[in-house]
Design a protein around this motif. Structure first.
Motif, short mmCIF file in Angstrom:
data_model
loop_
_atom_site.label_atom_id
_atom_site.label_comp_id
_atom_site.label_asym_id
_atom_site.label_seq_id
_atom_site.Cartn_x
_atom_site.Cartn_y
_atom_site.Cartn_z
N ASN A 51 7.01 5.29 -0.23
CA ASN A 51 7.01 4.80 1.59
C ASN A 51 5.67 4.19 1.48
OD1 ASN A 51 9.35 6.10 2.07
ND2 ASN A 51 8.07 7.62 2.92
N GLU A 52 5.80 2.83 2.19
CA GLU A 52 4.63 1.90 2.44
C GLU A 52 3.90 2.55 3.70
OE1 GLU A 52 3.73 -2.89 2.91
OE2 GLU A 52 5.53 -2.10 3.78
N LEU A 53 2.50 2.20 3.51
CA LEU A 53 1.64 2.76 4.55
C LEU A 53 1.74 1.82 5.61
CD1 LEU A 53 -0.75 4.76 5.40
CD2 LEU A 53 -2.29 3.05 4.37
N ASN A 54 1.95 2.30 7.04
CA ASN A 54 2.17 1.35 8.33
C ASN A 54 3.08 0.27 7.92
OD1 ASN A 54 0.20 3.08 9.55
ND2 ASN A 54 -1.53 1.72 8.57
N GLY A 55 4.11 0.52 7.04
CA GLY A 55 5.07 -0.57 6.86
C GLY A 55 6.74 0.03 6.97
N ILE A 83 0.22 12.70 -12.88
CA ILE A 83 0.52 11.41 -12.56
C ILE A 83 -0.41 10.31 -13.19
CG2 ILE A 83 0.94 9.47 -10.50
CD1 ILE A 83 1.34 11.96 -8.62
N ALA A 84 0.07 9.24 -13.99
CA ALA A 84 -0.94 8.35 -14.75
C ALA A 84 -0.45 6.94 -14.05
CB ALA A 84 -0.51 8.53 -15.95
N GLY A 85 -1.04 6.10 -13.68
CA GLY A 85 -1.14 5.00 -13.34
C GLY A 85 -1.82 4.79 -11.77
N ASN A 86 -1.63 3.52 -11.27
CA ASN A 86 -2.15 3.13 -10.03
C ASN A 86 -1.29 3.62 -9.14
OD1 ASN A 86 -3.22 2.04 -7.63
ND2 ASN A 86 -3.37 -0.01 -8.62
N LYS A 87 -1.59 4.77 -8.13
CA LYS A 87 -0.42 5.24 -7.35
C LYS A 87 -1.01 4.70 -5.85
CE LYS A 87 -2.74 9.54 -7.50
NZ LYS A 87 -2.86 10.78 -7.85
N ALA A 88 -1.87 3.99 -5.73
CA ALA A 88 -2.35 3.66 -4.44
C ALA A 88 -1.86 2.39 -3.77
CB ALA A 88 -3.87 3.53 -4.26
N ILE A 89 -1.86 1.38 -4.73
CA ILE A 89 -1.37 0.08 -4.33
C ILE A 89 -0.73 -0.80 -5.47
CG2 ILE A 89 -3.45 -1.04 -4.78
CD1 ILE A 89 -3.34 -2.73 -2.24
N ASP A 107 0.83 -1.26 0.02
CA ASP A 107 0.09 -0.02 0.11
C ASP A 107 0.97 1.24 0.21
OD1 ASP A 107 -2.42 -1.66 0.09
OD2 ASP A 107 -2.12 -1.93 2.32
N ILE A 108 0.90 2.11 -1.14
CA ILE A 108 1.65 3.25 -1.07
C ILE A 108 1.11 4.36 -0.29
CG2 ILE A 108 2.44 4.77 -2.92
CD1 ILE A 108 2.49 2.67 -5.08
N ASP A 109 2.24 4.75 0.58
CA ASP A 109 1.55 6.07 1.31
C ASP A 109 2.13 7.27 0.74
OD1 ASP A 109 0.69 7.45 3.57
OD2 ASP A 109 2.71 7.37 4.67
N LEU A 110 3.31 7.19 0.10
CA LEU A 110 4.13 8.55 -0.21
C LEU A 110 4.95 8.22 -1.37
CD1 LEU A 110 5.10 11.55 0.43
CD2 LEU A 110 6.80 10.28 1.74
N LEU A 111 4.76 9.06 -2.53
CA LEU A 111 5.70 9.20 -3.60
C LEU A 111 6.26 10.47 -3.55
CD1 LEU A 111 3.16 7.38 -6.20
CD2 LEU A 111 4.94 6.49 -5.21
N SER A 158 22.52 21.17 4.68
CA SER A 158 22.00 20.57 3.51
C SER A 158 20.79 21.33 3.07
CB SER A 158 22.03 18.92 3.63
OG SER A 158 20.97 18.63 4.60
N GLN A 159 20.66 21.05 1.88
CA GLN A 159 19.34 21.83 1.22
C GLN A 159 18.58 20.63 0.53
OE1 GLN A 159 20.08 25.41 -1.05
NE2 GLN A 159 21.33 26.44 0.67
N GLU A 160 17.37 20.75 0.53
CA GLU A 160 16.41 19.85 -0.09
C GLU A 160 15.23 20.87 -0.78
OE1 GLU A 160 13.76 16.10 1.32
OE2 GLU A 160 15.83 16.34 2.21
N ARG A 161 15.08 20.50 -2.04
CA ARG A 161 13.82 20.89 -2.89
C ARG A 161 13.01 19.90 -3.09
NH1 ARG A 161 15.17 23.87 -7.96
NH2 ARG A 161 16.89 22.53 -7.71
N ASP A 162 11.66 20.03 -2.85
CA ASP A 162 10.71 19.00 -3.62
C ASP A 162 10.18 19.39 -4.87
OD1 ASP A 162 10.51 17.38 -1.48
OD2 ASP A 162 8.92 18.55 -0.31
N LEU A 163 10.26 18.26 -5.64
CA LEU A 163 9.48 18.58 -7.10
C LEU A 163 8.14 18.10 -7.07
CD1 LEU A 163 12.21 17.28 -9.29
CD2 LEU A 163 11.48 19.69 -9.35
N GLN A 164 7.04 18.87 -7.43
CA GLN A 164 5.84 18.37 -7.54
C GLN A 164 5.42 18.13 -8.74
OE1 GLN A 164 4.04 18.10 -4.85
NE2 GLN A 164 5.66 18.78 -3.68
N PRO A 165 4.98 16.71 -9.28
CA PRO A 165 4.55 16.33 -10.44
C PRO A 165 2.97 17.35 -10.97
CG PRO A 165 4.74 14.39 -8.95
CD PRO A 165 4.95 15.66 -8.02
N VAL A 166 2.96 17.52 -12.08
CA VAL A 166 2.19 18.12 -12.55
C VAL A 166 1.02 17.17 -12.80
CG1 VAL A 166 1.03 19.65 -14.64
CG2 VAL A 166 3.41 20.22 -13.81
#
Length: 108
Positions: A81-85, A46-52, A17-21, A36-44
């Motif tokens: 990251n996996e949900l509760n895993g 997303i195609a496909g099954n991103k839940a499980i 079960d996908i929690d975070l992409l 250290s620096q970190e920049r997040d990239l936000q997808p415009v």
């Protein structure tokens, strides 16, 4: 626009079960006392099954992100990251891989 295709393959008998992409640009390992620096990239888009990712199957997910390049001494990180895993995945992608991307044909 850059399209990033990801194949997630689950070879276990338990669903994933996908929690975070997440895409982010991070600094490479430096001395302990440097910031250290970190920049997040936000997808415009997303195609496909991103839940499980069901047991013994695979999913293809395509992300559309605005075009970018990565400065020297940094890399693109893709995290799942996996949900509760505890089965968390991380992939480092350098600038050379991004600059060698293939251009899609024009469909005008």
């Amino acid at each position: 626009m850059l399209f990033i295709q990801v194949l997630l393959k689950n070879q276990s008998s338990i669903n994933y079960d996908i929690d975070l992409l997440r895409f982010s640009i991070k600094d490479q390992k430096r001395a302990n006392r440097t910031a250290s620096q970190e920049r997040d990239l936000q997808p415009v888009y997303i195609a496909g099954n991103k839940a499980i990712v069901a047991a013994d199957t695979q999913n293809v997910i395509v992300f559309a992100v605005p075009k970018f390049t990565i400065p020297e001494h940094q890399y693109l990180s893709f995290e799942v990251n996996e949900l509760n895993g505890g089965r968390n995945l991380s992939v480092k992608i350098n600038n050379r891989t991004i600059t060698r991307a293939k251009q899609l044909p024009s469909f005008e």
